[in-house]
Design an enzyme around this catalytic site. Structure first.
Site, PDB file in Angstrom:
ATOM      1  N   ARG A  52     -70.636   4.928  95.263  1.00 52.91           N
ATOM      2  CA  ARG A  52     -71.485   4.645  96.430  1.00 52.91           C
ATOM      3  C   ARG A  52     -70.646   4.781  97.678  1.00 52.91           C
ATOM      4  NH1 ARG A  52     -72.492   0.360  92.893  1.00 52.91           N
ATOM      5  NH2 ARG A  52     -74.660   0.153  92.170  1.00 52.91           N
TER       6      ARG A  52
ATOM      7  N   ARG B 269     -75.531 -21.100  56.808  1.00 54.66           N
ATOM      8  CA  ARG B 269     -76.112 -20.089  57.692  1.00 54.66           C
ATOM      9  C   ARG B 269     -74.973 -19.289  58.312  1.00 54.66           C
ATOM     10  NH1 ARG B 269     -78.094 -24.832  61.597  1.00 54.66           N
ATOM     11  NH2 ARG B 269     -76.040 -25.553  62.198  1.00 54.66           N
TER      12      ARG B 269
ATOM     13  N   ARG C 132     -72.395   9.812  95.434  1.00 54.40           N
ATOM     14  CA  ARG C 132     -73.725   9.777  96.053  1.00 54.40           C
ATOM     15  C   ARG C 132     -73.606   9.814  97.575  1.00 54.40           C
ATOM     16  NH1 ARG C 132     -77.511   4.618  95.181  1.00 54.40           N
ATOM     17  NH2 ARG C 132     -75.973   3.688  96.576  1.00 54.40           N
TER      18      ARG C 132
ATOM     19  N   TYR D 275     -75.062  10.503  79.144  1.00 54.51           N
ATOM     20  CA  TYR D 275     -74.129   9.401  79.362  1.00 54.51           C
ATOM     21  C   TYR D 275     -74.825   8.239  80.048  1.00 54.51           C
ATOM     22  CZ  TYR D 275     -74.076  10.687  84.290  1.00 54.51           C
ATOM     23  OH  TYR D 275     -74.455  10.932  85.570  1.00 54.51           O
TER      24      TYR D 275
ATOM     25  N   CYS E 225     -77.423   5.402  86.160  1.00 51.47           N
ATOM     26  CA  CYS E 225     -76.407   4.678  86.917  1.00 51.47           C
ATOM     27  C   CYS E 225     -76.932   3.357  87.468  1.00 51.47           C
ATOM     28  CB  CYS E 225     -75.846   5.532  88.038  1.00 51.47           C
ATOM     29  SG  CYS E 225     -77.083   6.047  89.235  1.00 51.47           S
TER      30      CYS E 225
ATOM     31  N   GLU F 246     -85.099   8.241  90.998  1.00 57.07           N
ATOM     32  CA  GLU F 246     -85.378   6.834  91.241  1.00 57.07           C
ATOM     33  C   GLU F 246     -86.704   6.630  91.957  1.00 57.07           C
ATOM     34  OE1 GLU F 246     -82.332   5.283  93.856  1.00 57.07           O
ATOM     35  OE2 GLU F 246     -82.057   7.243  94.785  1.00 57.07           O
TER      36      GLU F 246
ATOM     37  N   GLY G  37     -81.618   6.248  88.685  1.00 57.68           N
ATOM     38  CA  GLY G  37     -81.322   5.036  89.445  1.00 57.68           C
ATOM     39  C   GLY G  37     -82.384   4.028  89.074  1.00 57.68           C
ATOM     40  N   THR G  38     -82.125   3.327  87.975  1.00 52.67           N
ATOM     41  CA  THR G  38     -83.215   2.513  87.407  1.00 52.67           C
ATOM     42  C   THR G  38     -83.491   1.234  88.191  1.00 52.67           C
ATOM     43  OG1 THR G  38     -81.571   1.757  85.832  1.00 52.67           O
ATOM     44  CG2 THR G  38     -83.187   3.351  85.051  1.00 52.67           C
ATOM     45  N   ASN G  39     -82.589   0.855  89.100  1.00 48.51           N
ATOM     46  CA  ASN G  39     -82.931  -0.306  89.937  1.00 48.51           C
ATOM     47  C   ASN G  39     -84.118   0.063  90.828  1.00 48.51           C
ATOM     48  OD1 ASN G  39     -80.653  -1.335  88.798  1.00 48.51           O
ATOM     49  ND2 ASN G  39     -79.413  -1.269  90.651  1.00 48.51           N
ATOM     50  N   ASP G  40     -83.976   1.175  91.561  1.00 53.09           N
ATOM     51  CA  ASP G  40     -85.076   1.598  92.424  1.00 53.09           C
ATOM     52  C   ASP G  40     -86.268   2.093  91.614  1.00 53.09           C
ATOM     53  OD1 ASP G  40     -84.757   1.178  95.186  1.00 53.09           O
ATOM     54  OD2 ASP G  40     -83.096   2.603  95.214  1.00 53.09           O
TER      55      ASP G  40
ATOM     56  N   MET H 183     -85.541 -29.782  65.834  1.00 57.93           N
ATOM     57  CA  MET H 183     -86.681 -30.350  65.129  1.00 57.93           C
ATOM     58  C   MET H 183     -86.214 -31.494  64.247  1.00 57.93           C
ATOM     59  SD  MET H 183     -88.855 -26.972  64.378  1.00 57.93           S
ATOM     60  CE  MET H 183     -87.470 -26.310  63.512  1.00 57.93           C
TER      61      MET H 183
ATOM     62  N   GLY I 206     -80.725 -28.954  65.614  1.00 56.23           N
ATOM     63  CA  GLY I 206     -81.038 -30.262  66.178  1.00 56.23           C
ATOM     64  C   GLY I 206     -82.336 -30.344  66.963  1.00 56.23           C
TER      65      GLY I 206
ATOM     66  N   LYS J  83     -83.045 -22.328  56.564  1.00 54.74           N
ATOM     67  CA  LYS J  83     -82.515 -23.380  55.704  1.00 54.74           C
ATOM     68  C   LYS J  83     -83.040 -23.229  54.286  1.00 54.74           C
ATOM     69  CE  LYS J  83     -82.091 -27.243  58.046  1.00 54.74           C
ATOM     70  NZ  LYS J  83     -82.729 -28.367  58.758  1.00 54.74           N
TER      71      LYS J  83
ATOM     72  N   SER K 170     -79.483  11.701  87.578  1.00 53.32           N
ATOM     73  CA  SER K 170     -78.971  10.391  87.192  1.00 53.32           C
ATOM     74  C   SER K 170     -80.038   9.364  87.530  1.00 53.32           C
ATOM     75  CB  SER K 170     -77.673  10.083  87.941  1.00 53.32           C
ATOM     76  OG  SER K 170     -77.252   8.779  87.599  1.00 53.32           O
TER      77      SER K 170
ATOM     78  N   HIS L 231     -77.386 -11.482  96.394  1.00 54.71           N
ATOM     79  CA  HIS L 231     -76.372 -10.493  96.773  1.00 54.71           C
ATOM     80  C   HIS L 231     -75.018 -10.843  96.162  1.00 54.71           C
ATOM     81  CE1 HIS L 231     -73.309  -8.692  99.473  1.00 54.71           C
ATOM     82  NE2 HIS L 231     -74.138  -7.652  99.401  1.00 54.71           N
TER      83      HIS L 231
ATOM     84  N   ARG M 253     -86.949 -31.983  55.495  1.00 56.54           N
ATOM     85  CA  ARG M 253     -86.166 -31.287  56.523  1.00 56.54           C
ATOM     86  C   ARG M 253     -86.932 -30.117  57.123  1.00 56.54           C
ATOM     87  NH1 ARG M 253     -80.798 -29.490  53.453  1.00 56.54           N
ATOM     88  NH2 ARG M 253     -79.923 -29.610  55.557  1.00 56.54           N
TER      89      ARG M 253
HETATM   90  P1  ADP Z   1     -80.597 -30.111  61.221  1.00 53.03           P
HETATM   91  O1  ADP Z   1     -81.377 -28.864  61.077  1.00 53.03           O
HETATM   92  O2  ADP Z   1     -80.868 -30.831  62.505  1.00 53.03           O
HETATM   93  O3  ADP Z   1     -79.148 -29.919  60.908  1.00 53.03           O
HETATM   94  P2  ADP Z   1     -80.919 -31.076  58.548  1.00 53.03           P
HETATM   95  O4  ADP Z   1     -82.223 -30.918  57.881  1.00 53.03           O
HETATM   96  O5  ADP Z   1     -79.891 -30.090  58.182  1.00 53.03           O
HETATM   97  O6  ADP Z   1     -81.143 -31.113  60.123  1.00 53.03           O
HETATM   98  O7  ADP Z   1     -80.451 -32.536  58.181  1.00 53.03           O
HETATM   99  C1  ADP Z   1     -79.758 -33.442  58.971  1.00 53.03           C
HETATM  100  C2  ADP Z   1     -78.584 -34.037  58.198  1.00 53.03           C
HETATM  101  O8  ADP Z   1     -79.014 -34.661  57.002  1.00 53.03           O
HETATM  102  C3  ADP Z   1     -77.583 -33.011  57.777  1.00 53.03           C
HETATM  103  O9  ADP Z   1     -76.292 -33.508  57.972  1.00 53.03           O
HETATM  104  C4  ADP Z   1     -77.852 -32.803  56.327  1.00 53.03           C
HETATM  105  O10 ADP Z   1     -76.714 -32.381  55.633  1.00 53.03           O
HETATM  106  C5  ADP Z   1     -78.317 -34.170  55.882  1.00 53.03           C
HETATM  107  N1  ADP Z   1     -79.218 -34.057  54.739  1.00 53.03           N
HETATM  108  C6  ADP Z   1     -80.374 -33.383  54.689  1.00 53.03           C
HETATM  109  N2  ADP Z   1     -80.930 -33.427  53.468  1.00 53.03           N
HETATM  110  C7  ADP Z   1     -80.092 -34.154  52.715  1.00 53.03           C
HETATM  111  C8  ADP Z   1     -80.103 -34.542  51.329  1.00 53.03           C
HETATM  112  N3  ADP Z   1     -81.084 -34.170  50.508  1.00 53.03           N
HETATM  113  N4  ADP Z   1     -79.088 -35.291  50.885  1.00 53.03           N
HETATM  114  C9  ADP Z   1     -78.092 -35.650  51.729  1.00 53.03           C
HETATM  115  N5  ADP Z   1     -78.013 -35.316  53.014  1.00 53.03           N
HETATM  116  C10 ADP Z   1     -79.006 -34.563  53.510  1.00 53.03           C
HETATM  117 MG    MG Z   2     -78.457 -28.993  59.335  1.00 51.04          MG
HETATM  118 MG    MG Z   3     -81.391   3.746  94.762  1.00 49.74          MG
END
Ligand code: ADP
Ligand code: MG
Ligand code: MG
Length: 934
Positions: A581, A357, A666, A899, A879, A793, A814-817, A107, A105, A26, A812, A475, A96
């Site tokens: 086989r 991202r 085989r 191969y 194989c 193997e 036989g990496t399982n065995d 953290m 979502g 971010k 060849s 299995h 943030r």
């Molecule tokens: P997450 O990683 O869970 O998406 P974010 O840090 O991106 O959390 O933020 C959660 C929400 O808050 C997002 O929708 C983001 O766009 C909004 N947000 C974060 N910082 C600001 C800001 N400075 N102004 C307005 N909205 C913000």
């Molecule tokens: Mg976000």
């Molecule tokens: Mg075998």
């Protein structure tokens, strides 16, 4: 002095997209967006190194941090002409989280920080919108309570609900007390609440704080540092820890903290907030995609309280902003050269970018986007190939449900997503029944508690497999993946009643013949039919695969036992069979009867023969033993004679499908007891079918019992004890080859000896093979070229590869065995501890799924190097199941294999991974050049 704080704004940027490790995704991309001139609210990022320090130093910060934060804050205040906590012109910020790898979502984030009773007034006055100010304030109190102080968020939500019900009563809405929360939210959206409602809400919030013995800090500085602490703390919250575990995210410093000027999407109908993708992430269509809400803040779009609008509608509601978003889509894609997933906020008609991202996408979208971007000149072919996760294209190779129809279907149970793909069929409860129904053209889903090798025939003809027990390597799961049949394994909620031919789940009863559908990628089981769409390597997918073949330097073969599998694999681009086989062929139809006849007398024949050899030919005893041998020997030979034409037919079919491509076949591998029925009932049936007393069957089962069958009488050991079996198989192969050759089709048989650990085993087996082939050549007056090689193997075979290679045209792996024997744990038992091993970091990944390169891989390197020292023309392949696993395929490239071979449905996956290896590592075999292996 160590630098911990990095500023970002239009005028002054310190970070960049390259600095994800310390600024998090971010933070790094906020800086990058500033660099390319996009409108980003200014702010600064505290490095993830501080998070690392925080956990290493008993939850304290580096001494320099406070000063650096204050300095950055002052800079920010200057740019904005506002001050944190200022009673006239307050600065508000968001705090943030954001690590190097996106963990959506997981953290925590706090918005509107800097509000208190005083700054609130200033904000209301300044915006002339007290409702907005109070809305921002109540959001801060709520988020701060939840995120920073750990007060359960339900309590805040409950308070909102109360206020909404009171609002409803004032409006005389009927039945407001009985409404569900959903109905309530529809009738009384957050935006309907008045200033007084919000004030009431804040009061209720404060009471919740009090109840938990907490207070909301009016001191903004305190707010700031507590929020920073909370973000660092959230790095190790159980949710985030679990997320990293599931997604195998390791080796990060921690989270960074972004402190950013607030912009407000909740200022009225000229404001809003949304999320977007530069292209459609599920279809790949090159069109702006996303959702937004007017008069809303941050999380509202994804929270599901209000239903957001498709971004197309913004074209009408705010044409200017929409135009600007289109421009930004272009700028982002030209700059990042990939699809971006972004967040934005509109404050009184002005657009702000808050995050960008790389956009996650379905396999279908990934392929289309990669091809389109090459055509648009944004990326080159190499980049396009590297962009696609080979594992993901598995999704493109199985029939899939029509997504709309799947949504409508009723989920009755859930199990493990054991083999991807969608299947609809009628429930049957045993393999025989499956075969019978399938013959009549019925689509069936074989439903069992669990499956065993005897079920192979029925499994092969089923559209899908459902089991109540067993895991991802059960299995059912392994076989289904091998066959490319969708499978849901271990759906523990279904109670199967074999006697009444039905299963129960909850209060649903499903009888034999009823229709169900399963989604092997999700592990879901549905009642009834769902229409599917068939896979094909066509269009953009084909384009990508063709490009991959341009770069690829090692071959891709397939593991296939039947003409049908062979045809599928060839269609998917297989260049030959790397493992056929032959034992699977013994299970089909009546063959098992012939084979069992042979097993029943095999030991007797062997023992009597040995006695005969020791006796003088003219003795009375000799005659007696000879007489004794007659009957069993006749049965033994007759069984083999019955099997010969059947095996030959199989090979003829396979050679025809291959059309000149090589086929590595085989010789018989599993221990004999695997071919016998385990249960009383099966043994009874077998005795009847063979016309022998059931005791005889039982005795044979007991005699063949082994304490550790994996290390028992199997592989070449079996062929050396019962050379007639080897002779029969070789005869079937060579006769088939000659017949197909006579049809004018080229044939390239390669006979593979399993489980060789000592060169003498191969030498002796090879003698039998060569002798038999010669005999057939003479009989038929025609020759074919053939090769003889061995599986590597057994660890002993690998480290004495120089000796073994004297008798081998090819190896060849036989990496399982090899993994089982090399690591000393069996695949069937390792389930109990391997997960823990991975969690503890002993292995990075399950070594049965992803090749253990440092250990088992070392054995492979030794075998390649020393094998080729003896025989420079030695052809080497793999194989084991790893041959279709992308990381393992790349490793095979690096150590110079010729191969890889994998199940038909993994062939395109391996082609792509091999191309990626060639692009990333150049010529195959570099890894072992000059490397000291002992
Ligand atoms: P997450 O990683 O869970 O998406 P974010 O840090 O991106 O959390 O933020 C959660 C929400 O808050 C997002 O929708 C983001 O766009 C909004 N947000 C974060 N910082 C600001 C800001 N400075 N102004 C307005 N909205 C913000
Ligand atoms: Mg976000
Ligand atoms: Mg075998």
């Amino acid at each position: 002095m160590a630098k911990y704080v990095y500023f970002f704004s239009k005028e002054f940027v310190e970070g960049s997209a390259e600095m994800k490790d310390i600024l998090g995704g971010k933070g790094a991309n906020l800086a990058e967006m500033c660099r390319i001139g996009l409108p980003v609210p200014p702010g600064f990022t505290i490095s993830a190194e501080v998070c690392d320090y925080y956990y290493k130093h008993n939850h304290t910060y580096p001494p320099e941090l406070e000063e650096q934060v204050n300095e950055a804050l002052e800079k920010l205040e200057k740019i904005r002409g506002r001050k944190l906590g200022d009673p006239k012109k307050p600065l508000l910020v968001s705090v943030r989280s954001g690590a190097a790898v996106s963990m959506p979502g997981m953290m925590d984030t706090v918005l509107n920080l800097g509000l208190n009773e005083k700054t609130l007034e200033a904000l209301a006055e300044e915006t002339d919108n007290p409702r907005f100010a109070w809305d921002a304030y109540r959001r801060l109190i709520q988020m701060f309570g939840d995120v920073v102080l750990g007060i359960p968020h339900e309590e805040f939500e409950h308070a909102i609900e109360e206020v909404k019900r009171e609002f409803g009563k004032r409006q005389n809405i009927e039945g407001i007390d009985e409404m569900t929360q959903e109905q309530l939210n529809k009738l009384v959206p957050d935006t309907a609440l008045t200033v007084d409602d919000l004030k009431e809400l804040v009061k209720k919030y404060m009471e919740i704080y009090e109840k938990h013995g907490k207070t909301f800090p009016q001191d903004v500085n305190e707010q700031l540092w507590m929020a920073i602490g909370a973000v660092f703390g959230s790095w190790n919250n159980p949710r985030a820890v679990k997320y990293r575990e599931i997604h195998n995210i390791k080796g990060l410093l921690g989270t960074a903290v972004n402190i950013q000027t607030m912009v407000f999407g909740n200022l009225g109908e000229d404001s809003g907030t949304g999320v977007g993708f530069t292209r459609n992430p599920s279809t790949g269509e090159n069109k702006l995609y996303g959702e937004y809400l007017l008069n809303a803040q941050g999380e509202d779009v994804v929270a599901g309280i209000r239903t957001p609008k498709p971004i197309d509608e913004l074209k009408n509601e705010m044409p200017k902003v929409y135009e600007e978003l289109l421009k930004i889509k272009d700028i982002l894609e030209k700059h990042y050269r990939d699809v971006q997933d972004f967040e934005f906020t509109i404050e009184r008609g002005k657009l702000w970018m808050l995050q960008t991202r790389t956009g996650k996408r379905t396999a279908q979208a990934a392929v289309k986007i990669a091809v389109d971007m090459v055509k648009e000149g944004l990326i080159d072919k190499k980049t396009a190939i590297l962009r696609i996760d080979p594992n993901s294209i598995d999704q493109l190779l199985h029939p899939t449900f029509d997504p709309e129809e799947e949504k409508k279907a009723k989920v009755i149970a859930r199990g493990l997503p054991a083999s991807p793909g969608a299947a609809t069929g009628r429930v049957v409860f045993n393999a025989e029944e499956a075969e019978k129904w399938a013959k009549n053209g019925e689509a069936v889903i074989l439903t069992r508690l669990e499956t065993s090798p005897e079920d192979i025939g029925g499994m092969a003809v089923s559209k899908g497999i459902l089991t109540a027990r067993g895991g991802m390597t059960s299995h059912a799961a392994v076989v289904a993946r091998g066959m490319g049949i969708p499978c849901v394994a271990g759906a523990g909620d279904i109670a199967i009643d074999y006697d009444n031919k039905q299963f129960k789940v909850g209060d649903v009863v499903v009888k034999q013949g009823d229709w169900i559908s399963i989604n092997g990628a999700l592990g879901t089981v549905y009642l009834g039919k769902i229409p599917t769409i068939e896979p094909e390597v066509a269009g953009d997918f084909k384009t990508i695969m063709d490009w991959a073949d341009e770069f690829r330097k090692i071959g891709v073969h397939t593991n296939a036992d039947t003409p049908r599998d062979t045809a599928v694999a060839v269609k998917f681009g297989a260049e030959g069979i790397g493992l056929c086989r032959t034992e699977h062929m013994f299970f089909e139809g009546n063959r098992i009867v012939s084979f069992r006849k042979m097993i029943l007398v095999a030991d007797e024949v062997k023992t009597l023969r040995q006695r005969l050899e020791e006796l003088p030919e003219d003795s009375e005893e000799y005659e007696k033993v000879k007489k004794e041998l007659e009957q069993p020997l006749a049965q033994y030979n007759q069984a083999l004679e019955e099997l010969l034409p059947l095996q030959r037919e199989d090979f003829i079919g396979i050679f025809r499908e291959l059309g000149g491509r090589p086929a590595t076949i085989r010789l018989l591998d599993p221990p004999l007891h695997e071919f016998l029925p385990k249960d009383e009932k099966g043994q009874q049936e077998m005795a009847e079918a063979m016309n022998v007393p059931v005791e005889k069957v039982k005795r044979t089962v007991e005699e063949l019992h082994e304490f550790n069958p994996m290390l028992g009488h199997r592989g070449c050991r079996l062929g050396l004890t019962y050379p007639e079996v080897t002779e029969m198989q070789v005869r079937a192969i060579i006769e088939a080859a000659i017949q197909v050759k006579r049809e004018g089709i080229e044939v390239r048989p390669e006979i593979m000896v399993p489980l060789v650990g000592h060169w003498k085993e191969l030498q002796l087996t090879r003698e039998v093979i060569d002798r038999t082939a010669k005999k057939v050549f003479e009989e038929l007056g025609e020759k074919v070229e053939y090769k003889v090689g061995t599986m590597i193997e057994v660890p002993r075979g690998a480290i004495t590869a120089d000796e073994v290679a004297q008798y081998a045209d090819f190896f060849s792996f036989g990496t399982n065995d090899l993994t089982q024997m090399g690591s000393g744990f069996s695949r069937d038992d390792a389930g109990k501890f391997l997960k823990d091993y991975v969690r503890m970091g002993i292995y990075d990944e399950d070594p049965f799924q992803v090749l253990d390169q440092t250990g088992i891989g070392r054995l492979m390197k030794i075998a390649v190097k020393y094998g080729r020292q003896t025989n420079p023309d030695l052809k080497v392949g793999i194989c084991g199941e790893h041959g279709g696993e992308p990381k393992s395929v790349m490793f095979c490239h690096r150590i110079g294999l010729d191969y890889v071979s994998c199940s038909p449905y993994r062939v395109p996956v391996a082609r792509l991974a091999a191309a990626q290896a060639a692009i990333l590592y150049g010529e195959p075999g570099k890894e072992i050049e000059g490397e000291k292996l002992w």
